[in-house]
Design a protein around this motif. Structure first.
Motif, PDB file in Angstrom:
ATOM      1  N   GLN A 269       0.838  -1.157   0.040  1.00 44.98           N
ATOM      2  CA  GLN A 269       0.018  -0.003   0.069  1.00 44.98           C
ATOM      3  C   GLN A 269       0.784   1.360  -0.210  1.00 44.98           C
ATOM      4  O   GLN A 269       0.482   2.300  -0.895  1.00 44.98           O
ATOM      5  N   ASN A 272       2.820   1.951  -3.302  1.00 49.60           N
ATOM      6  CA  ASN A 272       1.830   2.551  -4.156  1.00 49.60           C
ATOM      7  C   ASN A 272       1.659   3.946  -3.922  1.00 49.60           C
ATOM      8  O   ASN A 272       1.564   4.770  -5.053  1.00 49.60           O
ATOM      9  N   TYR A 311      -2.217  11.608  -3.722  1.00 51.59           N
ATOM     10  CA  TYR A 311      -2.907  10.432  -3.650  1.00 51.59           C
ATOM     11  C   TYR A 311      -4.091  10.482  -2.683  1.00 51.59           C
ATOM     12  O   TYR A 311      -5.085   9.954  -3.034  1.00 51.59           O
ATOM     13  N   GLU A 321      -7.662   3.630  -6.139  1.00 51.51           N
ATOM     14  CA  GLU A 321      -7.726   2.564  -5.635  1.00 51.51           C
ATOM     15  C   GLU A 321      -8.279   1.570  -6.750  1.00 51.51           C
ATOM     16  O   GLU A 321      -8.623   0.507  -6.313  1.00 51.51           O
ATOM     17  N   SER A 322      -8.789   1.940  -7.867  1.00 51.01           N
ATOM     18  CA  SER A 322      -9.223   1.345  -8.840  1.00 51.01           C
ATOM     19  C   SER A 322      -8.469   0.536  -9.687  1.00 51.01           C
ATOM     20  O   SER A 322      -7.037   0.527  -9.516  1.00 51.01           O
ATOM     21  N   GLN A 326      -4.273   0.520 -11.092  1.00 52.36           N
ATOM     22  CA  GLN A 326      -3.180  -0.301 -10.652  1.00 52.36           C
ATOM     23  C   GLN A 326      -2.594  -0.831 -12.022  1.00 52.36           C
ATOM     24  O   GLN A 326      -1.351  -0.987 -11.993  1.00 52.36           O
TER      25      GLN A 326
END
Length: 512
Positions: A269, A272, A311, A321-322, A326
């Protein structure tokens, strides 16, 4: 200065020398600042920037102030709730900071405060460690110093390391508190080992513990562990006893493994989040053609709309977070590919490192320092004991060229004594330059990791380690000049070093 004034000055120095050493004076001065700022109303601390949740929930704490969200960024909050029953929250990240939070929580419960946690308990714990670190630093800095120079350096240490830009972190849940304390302990242990002021085994232990805690305090400090481990290898050649050499060697290996483990344990997490900012607040903001920059990574040009995005933005053109984000964006690049981009695009690299240099000399963030109850405006920052922070921001040339010049000048000043020590095979005396280089490399590495790994997002806090190493190295170099330890009479061999050199020579002859 007339005769009477000189006499009073000498009497003052005599009194100080008899009852209070420079190291004790510096420790007392910093302790007084900590007491005034952190424990006497209006209390000074640092507002939450949204990161507190990473360390709170997994350690049994939670936000219990009803309007906490509205105080984020602007107001310092000193009380938090303590979970009374089962805590289902697992650790979001592993950090040595957890050790200090849990110890503070345990101390709170010992005193009967088991339902509400006052962050000042943690500040007191950090304060005790910091006072000790300042004492050891000044003890090393004033080695072979005259009385006047010693007390002058002690006062300078209070001015620099008692600055609110440093001590305000203790009333917060930011890991910079741990970074600050451990850097001072690490540097002091190395220099005291070089000077041979204390027991070598104690200093080796202090070096190892502070290095491990520093490396594991933040994921971005993983490369620091590698740098420190290299210097740790040099300690193998210091001791006359075989056990000391074995312990030094094992410690260097442990530091290396700690650095690797710290990097490997970074949660996906947070990877990212940092990758997102590395692109949106880094690569895309340093180019005149975002679509062309995205093409370098094989990313669709539609993602150029994310230029400058954060973010945590409430409204994002593409949900962060889709699955689309990603697969089509975050999976397309990594930190090595971003580094390659900057290497192949000097213009972009120059812009991002100029941004890094511009923020590298700031000891303070823009977060508020006061509680809401203090009646100060949202985001108000204290000006008390902030003289060094303001002086540094105003005086330091905020350019990457200055950083290079600073490192070159410092290395050049210590190179002659290092060459003479190596030529004389005086291992202990040769340690000073590698220690200085270790600190500068750690600071430079922190700067590089900050901008390559997260762009300019929260950059002042991410470059905190550079700010501390700059202060430590500069302060030490000035002290060496004042005390004539660079080329003057005080630059001669350390006490007892002749025995070390003879022992090393005999050991080498025995092997031959």
């Amino acid at each position: 200065m007339n005769k009477l004034q000189r006499m009073k000055w000498k009497q003052t120095l005599f009194f100080l020398e008899k009852y209070i050493s420079p190291a004790t004076l510096a420790a007392f001065g910093v302790a007084l600042i900590l007491l005034i700022e952190l424990f006497i109303p209006p209390y000074v601390g640092m507002a939450d920037n949204g990161d507190y949740y990473r360390i709170l929930y997994s350690n049994g704490l939670y936000f219990n102030v009803p309007d906490y969200t509205s105080q984020t960024l602007g107001y310092f909050v000193k009380t938090f709730g303590i979970f009374q029953f089962y805590n289902e929250n697992s650790a979001l990240l592993w950090s040595s900071q957890t050790l200090f939070v849990r110890l503070s929580l345990q101390i709170s419960e010992w005193f009967g405060y088991d339902k509400q946690f006052d962050i000042r308990i943690q500040a007191a714990l950090y304060g005790v460690l910091y006072i000790g670190a300042v004492y050891l630093l000044v003890k090393a800095v004033t080695w072979k110093a005259s009385r006047r120079a010693g007390y002058g350096l002690a006062v300078a240490a209070i001015f620099v390391f008692g600055d609110i830009g440093y001590v305000a972190y203790f009333n917060s849940f930011y890991s910079e508190s741990v970074v600050l304390i451990m850097l001072l302990l690490l540097f002091s242990a190395c220099m005291l080992l070089y000077q041979r002021q204390y027991n070598d085994y104690f200093l080796l232990f202090l070096f190892g513990v502070s290095a491990i805690i520093l490396t594991t305090s933040k994921q971005q400090n993983a490369p620091i562990g590698l740098i420190v481990a290299i210097v740790g290898v040099l300690f193998v050649f210091l001791g006359r006893e075989r056990i000391f050499r074995v312990l030094a060697g094992l410690q260097a290996v442990v530091l290396l493994l700690t650095a690797v483990g710290t990097y490997a344990l970074i949660p996906e997490q947070f990877v990212n989040i940092n990758k997102y900012h590395a692109m949106t607040r880094g690569v895309l903001m340093t180019t005149d053609n975002p679509e062309e920059a995205l093409a370098f990574f094989g990313i669709d040009k539609q993602f150029a709309v994310l230029t400058g995005a954060i973010y945590y933005d409430q409204f994002s053109p593409i949900p962060v977070e889709s699955e689309e984000m990603q697969v089509q964006f975050l999976d397309k690049y990594g930190f090595p590919s971003i580094a390659r981009y900057y290497l192949s695009h000097p213009g972009a690299a120059s812009k991002i490192f100029e941004t890094a240099a511009h923020n590298a000399f700031s000891n303070r963030t823009k977060l508020g320092n006061y509680e809401k109850a203090a009646g100060k405006p949202f985001g108000a920052r204290t000006v008390a004991f902030s003289g060094y922070s303001y002086l540094k921001e105003l005086a330091a040339p905020k350019t990457s060229g200055f950083v290079v010049l600073w490192m070159t000048v410092i290395a050049g000043l210590y190179a002659p004594s290092f060459y003479r020590a190596v030529k004389a095979r005086a291992i202990r005396r040769a340690l000073r330059l590698p220690i200085i280089l270790m600190m500068m490399a750690a600071g430079l590495c922190a700067m590089g990791v900050a901008v390559i790994g997260a762009g300019d997002a929260d950059i002042a806090k991410h470059e905190f380690l550079f700010a501390v190493t700059f202060d430590l190295v500069t302060f030490w170099t000035i002290a060496d000049c004042v005390c004539r330890r660079l080329w003057g009479p005080n630059a001669q061999k350390n006490a007892g070093e002749e025995d070390d050199e003879q022992s090393l020579a005999q050991h080498q002859e025995g092997q031959q």
